[in-house]
Design an enzyme around this catalytic site. Structure first.
Site: not given
Ligand code: OAD
Length: 232
Positions: A87, A102
């Protein structure tokens, strides 16, 4: 110092995450919207989704967590950001040394030859269709999809820096998507103090030295204030 981030760090800016209750993958199929096969099957649908996300991201702002990192970087010269996010909010908050594992949602490249294509962030899909590369291949978003490799040099560099880190923050990531999810484990195995910031527990939580179960936009500025107080 390494700030490793995922979608959760942008949640307080209003960008949806992927795996939370209201996340993208609760409504959409990642194999349709985030894979080469899905793109080949219905490129218009995939572009529609990316153009919609680009528009949404342009309309939001970085939040105190992104700006908190800028403040940490003003004190620690050797502090880098390794993000799974596409983003651009780390860059917009003035973070430096941002490694985008990514890709970036505002980038466009050719589906066939991979060449970066210089294009505006939005185009009229309905009137003009999908732009083409000079090789004849279709334009596609410059992000990494499921089943694709991460940019090799970026990944190698981030793993190197992670092995050398004294402090590693894992922020707002479900720690489920590999190889990026290996990074906090790699940091821990190489002696870093690893701090996880996430309101929810993850598969990494039990390995972390410290788990701060709070939104990153609240806790990162607080941590910085405390650090300043301690250094004063
Ligand atoms: P996820 O959607 O899997 O995880 C988001 C995390 O953020 C969760 O563990 C939530 O608990 C946490 N969260 C939510 N609100 C929050 C806040 N205010 N402060 C801190 N944490 C918070 O997203 P990613 O781990 O980024 O890839 O996912 C990894 C990859 O999967 C992404 O880059 C994307 C996705 O599919 C691709 O598209 C290839």
């Amino acid at each position: 110092m390494v700030f490793f981030t995922g979608a959760g760090i942008s949640a307080e800016s209003g960008v949806p995450t992927f795996r939370d209750k209201d996340g993208y993958w609760s409504k959409y199929d990642p194999m349709i919207l985030a894979s080469v096969d899905g793109f080949r099957q219905d490129p218009e649908l995939v572009w529609e989704w990316y153009l919609y996300r680009r528009e949404k991201i342009i309309s939001v702002e970085p939040n105190p967590a992104h700006f908190g990192i800028t403040r940490f970087q003003s004190i620690f010269n050797e502090a880098i950001v390794a993000t799974q996010n596409v983003d651009d909010l780390h860059n917009r908050a003035g973070n430096r040394e941002v490694y985008e594992l990514h890709g970036n949602i505002f980038a466009t490249k050719c589906l066939e030859c991979g060449m970066a294509l210089d294009m505006p962030p939005n185009f009229d899909l309905k009137t003009h269709g999908i732009p083409q590369c000079e090789c004849g291949g279709m334009a596609r978003p410059g992000v990494v999809w499921f089943g694709e490799s991460l940019p090799r040099e970026t990944l190698t560099r981030v793993f190197e820096l992670t092995r050398r880190a004294d402090v590693f923050f894992s922020i707002g990531t479900s720690t489920e998507v590999y190889p990026a999810a290996q990074l906090p484990f790699e940091a821990k195995n190489h002696g870093a103090v690893v701090i996880e910031i996430n309101p929810n527990r993850t598969p990494f939580s039990v390995h972390a030295d410290l788990v701060l179960q709070q939104p990153s936009g609240e806790i990162l500025p607080q941590l910085f204030e405390e650090l300043q107080f301690a250094l004063a």
